[in-house]
Design a protein around this motif. Sequence first.
Motif, PDB file in Angstrom:
ATOM      1  N   GLN A   1     -36.835  36.083  49.523  1.00  0.00           N
ATOM      2  CA  GLN A   1     -36.162  34.198  49.678  1.00  0.00           C
ATOM      3  C   GLN A   1     -34.674  35.370  49.450  1.00  0.00           C
ATOM      4  OE1 GLN A   1     -36.311  32.318  46.294  1.00  0.00           O
ATOM      5  NE2 GLN A   1     -35.204  30.582  46.707  1.00  0.00           N
ATOM      6  N   VAL A   2     -34.219  34.498  50.660  1.00  0.00           N
ATOM      7  CA  VAL A   2     -32.735  34.691  51.145  1.00  0.00           C
ATOM      8  C   VAL A   2     -31.716  34.359  49.618  1.00  0.00           C
ATOM      9  CG1 VAL A   2     -30.498  35.232  52.232  1.00  0.00           C
ATOM     10  CG2 VAL A   2     -32.494  35.337  53.625  1.00  0.00           C
ATOM     11  N   GLN A   3     -30.527  34.889  49.497  1.00  0.00           N
ATOM     12  CA  GLN A   3     -29.613  34.595  48.176  1.00  0.00           C
ATOM     13  C   GLN A   3     -28.431  34.519  48.854  1.00  0.00           C
ATOM     14  OE1 GLN A   3     -31.079  36.353  44.859  1.00  0.00           O
ATOM     15  NE2 GLN A   3     -31.531  34.258  43.840  1.00  0.00           N
ATOM     16  N   VAL A   4     -27.224  33.705  49.301  1.00  0.00           N
ATOM     17  CA  VAL A   4     -25.568  34.485  48.815  1.00  0.00           C
ATOM     18  C   VAL A   4     -24.983  33.860  47.861  1.00  0.00           C
ATOM     19  CG1 VAL A   4     -24.568  33.142  50.469  1.00  0.00           C
ATOM     20  CG2 VAL A   4     -26.870  33.758  51.230  1.00  0.00           C
ATOM     21  N   VAL A   5     -24.330  35.013  47.840  1.00  0.00           N
ATOM     22  CA  VAL A   5     -22.821  34.627  46.718  1.00  0.00           C
ATOM     23  C   VAL A   5     -21.865  34.391  48.032  1.00  0.00           C
ATOM     24  CG1 VAL A   5     -22.307  35.307  44.907  1.00  0.00           C
ATOM     25  CG2 VAL A   5     -24.625  34.795  45.363  1.00  0.00           C
ATOM     26  N   GLU A   6     -21.205  33.561  47.512  1.00  0.00           N
ATOM     27  CA  GLU A   6     -19.388  33.381  48.538  1.00  0.00           C
ATOM     28  C   GLU A   6     -18.779  34.023  46.847  1.00  0.00           C
ATOM     29  OE1 GLU A   6     -21.052  29.755  49.964  1.00  0.00           O
ATOM     30  OE2 GLU A   6     -21.260  31.036  47.986  1.00  0.00           O
ATOM     31  N   SER A   7     -17.597  34.484  46.918  1.00  0.00           N
ATOM     32  CA  SER A   7     -16.455  35.312  46.172  1.00  0.00           C
ATOM     33  C   SER A   7     -14.808  34.862  47.017  1.00  0.00           C
ATOM     34  CB  SER A   7     -16.368  36.664  45.257  1.00  0.00           C
ATOM     35  OG  SER A   7     -16.946  37.450  46.193  1.00  0.00           O
TER      36      SER A   7
ATOM     37  N   LEU B   1     -12.212  36.164  51.539  1.00  0.00           N
ATOM     38  CA  LEU B   1     -13.620  35.429  51.342  1.00  0.00           C
ATOM     39  C   LEU B   1     -14.724  36.052  51.416  1.00  0.00           C
ATOM     40  CD1 LEU B   1     -12.984  31.525  51.955  1.00  0.00           C
ATOM     41  CD2 LEU B   1     -11.885  32.882  49.544  1.00  0.00           C
ATOM     42  N   SER B   2     -15.739  37.003  50.765  1.00  0.00           N
ATOM     43  CA  SER B   2     -16.157  37.316  50.890  1.00  0.00           C
ATOM     44  C   SER B   2     -17.723  36.797  50.395  1.00  0.00           C
ATOM     45  CB  SER B   2     -16.198  38.588  49.497  1.00  0.00           C
ATOM     46  OG  SER B   2     -15.466  39.179  50.311  1.00  0.00           O
ATOM     47  N   CYS B   3     -19.082  37.201  51.795  1.00  0.00           N
ATOM     48  CA  CYS B   3     -19.803  36.817  51.642  1.00  0.00           C
ATOM     49  C   CYS B   3     -20.962  37.290  51.506  1.00  0.00           C
ATOM     50  CB  CYS B   3     -20.115  35.555  52.738  1.00  0.00           C
ATOM     51  SG  CYS B   3     -21.808  34.751  52.936  1.00  0.00           S
ATOM     52  N   SER B   4     -21.926  38.017  50.228  1.00  0.00           N
ATOM     53  CA  SER B   4     -22.888  38.515  50.355  1.00  0.00           C
ATOM     54  C   SER B   4     -23.807  38.371  50.271  1.00  0.00           C
ATOM     55  CB  SER B   4     -22.330  39.675  48.814  1.00  0.00           C
ATOM     56  OG  SER B   4     -21.238  40.215  48.684  1.00  0.00           O
ATOM     57  N   ALA B   5     -25.233  38.596  50.793  1.00  0.00           N
ATOM     58  CA  ALA B   5     -26.810  37.945  50.779  1.00  0.00           C
ATOM     59  C   ALA B   5     -27.391  38.820  50.341  1.00  0.00           C
ATOM     60  CB  ALA B   5     -26.755  37.750  52.061  1.00  0.00           C
ATOM     61  N   SER B   6     -28.670  38.549  49.709  1.00  0.00           N
ATOM     62  CA  SER B   6     -29.723  39.726  49.056  1.00  0.00           C
ATOM     63  C   SER B   6     -30.475  38.873  49.413  1.00  0.00           C
ATOM     64  CB  SER B   6     -29.462  39.723  48.069  1.00  0.00           C
ATOM     65  OG  SER B   6     -29.353  39.212  46.989  1.00  0.00           O
ATOM     66  N   GLY B   7     -31.709  39.404  49.466  1.00  0.00           N
ATOM     67  CA  GLY B   7     -33.350  39.645  50.118  1.00  0.00           C
ATOM     68  C   GLY B   7     -33.981  39.873  50.760  1.00  0.00           C
ATOM     69  N   VAL B   8     -33.396  40.319  51.905  1.00  0.00           N
ATOM     70  CA  VAL B   8     -33.492  40.510  53.367  1.00  0.00           C
ATOM     71  C   VAL B   8     -32.118  41.771  54.457  1.00  0.00           C
ATOM     72  CG1 VAL B   8     -32.140  38.484  54.805  1.00  0.00           C
ATOM     73  CG2 VAL B   8     -34.273  39.705  55.414  1.00  0.00           C
ATOM     74  N   ALA B   9     -32.570  42.245  54.452  1.00  0.00           N
ATOM     75  CA  ALA B   9     -31.699  42.927  55.495  1.00  0.00           C
ATOM     76  C   ALA B   9     -30.748  42.469  56.405  1.00  0.00           C
ATOM     77  CB  ALA B   9     -32.461  43.568  56.752  1.00  0.00           C
ATOM     78  N   PHE B  10     -29.156  42.864  55.742  1.00  0.00           N
ATOM     79  CA  PHE B  10     -28.373  41.505  56.247  1.00  0.00           C
ATOM     80  C   PHE B  10     -28.174  41.978  57.697  1.00  0.00           C
ATOM     81  CE2 PHE B  10     -24.364  39.617  54.594  1.00  0.00           C
ATOM     82  CZ  PHE B  10     -23.515  39.868  56.052  1.00  0.00           C
ATOM     83  N   SER B  11     -28.250  42.874  58.495  1.00  0.00           N
ATOM     84  CA  SER B  11     -28.234  43.142  59.749  1.00  0.00           C
ATOM     85  C   SER B  11     -29.239  41.943  60.293  1.00  0.00           C
ATOM     86  CB  SER B  11     -28.528  44.586  60.676  1.00  0.00           C
ATOM     87  OG  SER B  11     -29.745  44.910  59.608  1.00  0.00           O
ATOM     88  N   VAL B  12     -29.761  40.951  60.460  1.00  0.00           N
ATOM     89  CA  VAL B  12     -30.752  40.348  60.932  1.00  0.00           C
ATOM     90  C   VAL B  12     -30.297  38.931  60.563  1.00  0.00           C
ATOM     91  CG1 VAL B  12     -32.846  41.593  59.972  1.00  0.00           C
ATOM     92  CG2 VAL B  12     -32.166  39.780  58.924  1.00  0.00           C
ATOM     93  N   LEU B  13     -29.369  38.541  59.714  1.00  0.00           N
ATOM     94  CA  LEU B  13     -28.646  37.906  59.137  1.00  0.00           C
ATOM     95  C   LEU B  13     -27.807  37.332  60.315  1.00  0.00           C
ATOM     96  CD1 LEU B  13     -28.738  37.269  55.536  1.00  0.00           C
ATOM     97  CD2 LEU B  13     -30.357  36.353  57.172  1.00  0.00           C
ATOM     98  N   THR B  14     -27.784  36.327  60.549  1.00  0.00           N
ATOM     99  CA  THR B  14     -26.296  35.302  60.842  1.00  0.00           C
ATOM    100  C   THR B  14     -25.231  34.655  60.247  1.00  0.00           C
ATOM    101  OG1 THR B  14     -27.335  34.893  63.765  1.00  0.00           O
ATOM    102  CG2 THR B  14     -25.171  33.556  63.232  1.00  0.00           C
TER     103      THR B  14
END
Length: 115
Positions: free
Chosen positions: A1-7, A20-33
């Motif tokens: 499951q992908v989780q997204v956090v802005e800061s 602004l930063s956007c961190s995502a976890s739960g999947v390889a970041f490189s596959v995300l748009t």
Amino acid sequence: QVQVVESGGGLVQAGESLRLSCSASGVAFSVLTIGWYRQGRGKSRELVAEIGRDGSTLYAESMAGRFTISRDNAGQTAYLQIHSLKAEDTAAYYCSAKWLSISTWGQGTQVTVSS
């Protein structure tokens, strides 16, 4: 499951810059748009910019020039640099991470610009 956090949001003076930063976890970041959106009080959520898996970028016409989207796949983070902030940039900024046609949203980060 992908989780997204802005800061990175906060209270800034008009004319200043903010990243602004956007961190995502739960999947390889490189596959995300990754998309950055914003929603001002009483307004609809609108696209600011998007960056694809290949690094290609798309900006909303009204946002071109003062906004720069980028990504760091190794750091699992995308960024939105905002230059020359204006009062009308005051909004909640949201990050969207899309993979396999499914978008996951973060909780948003508030940017308030004082003039």
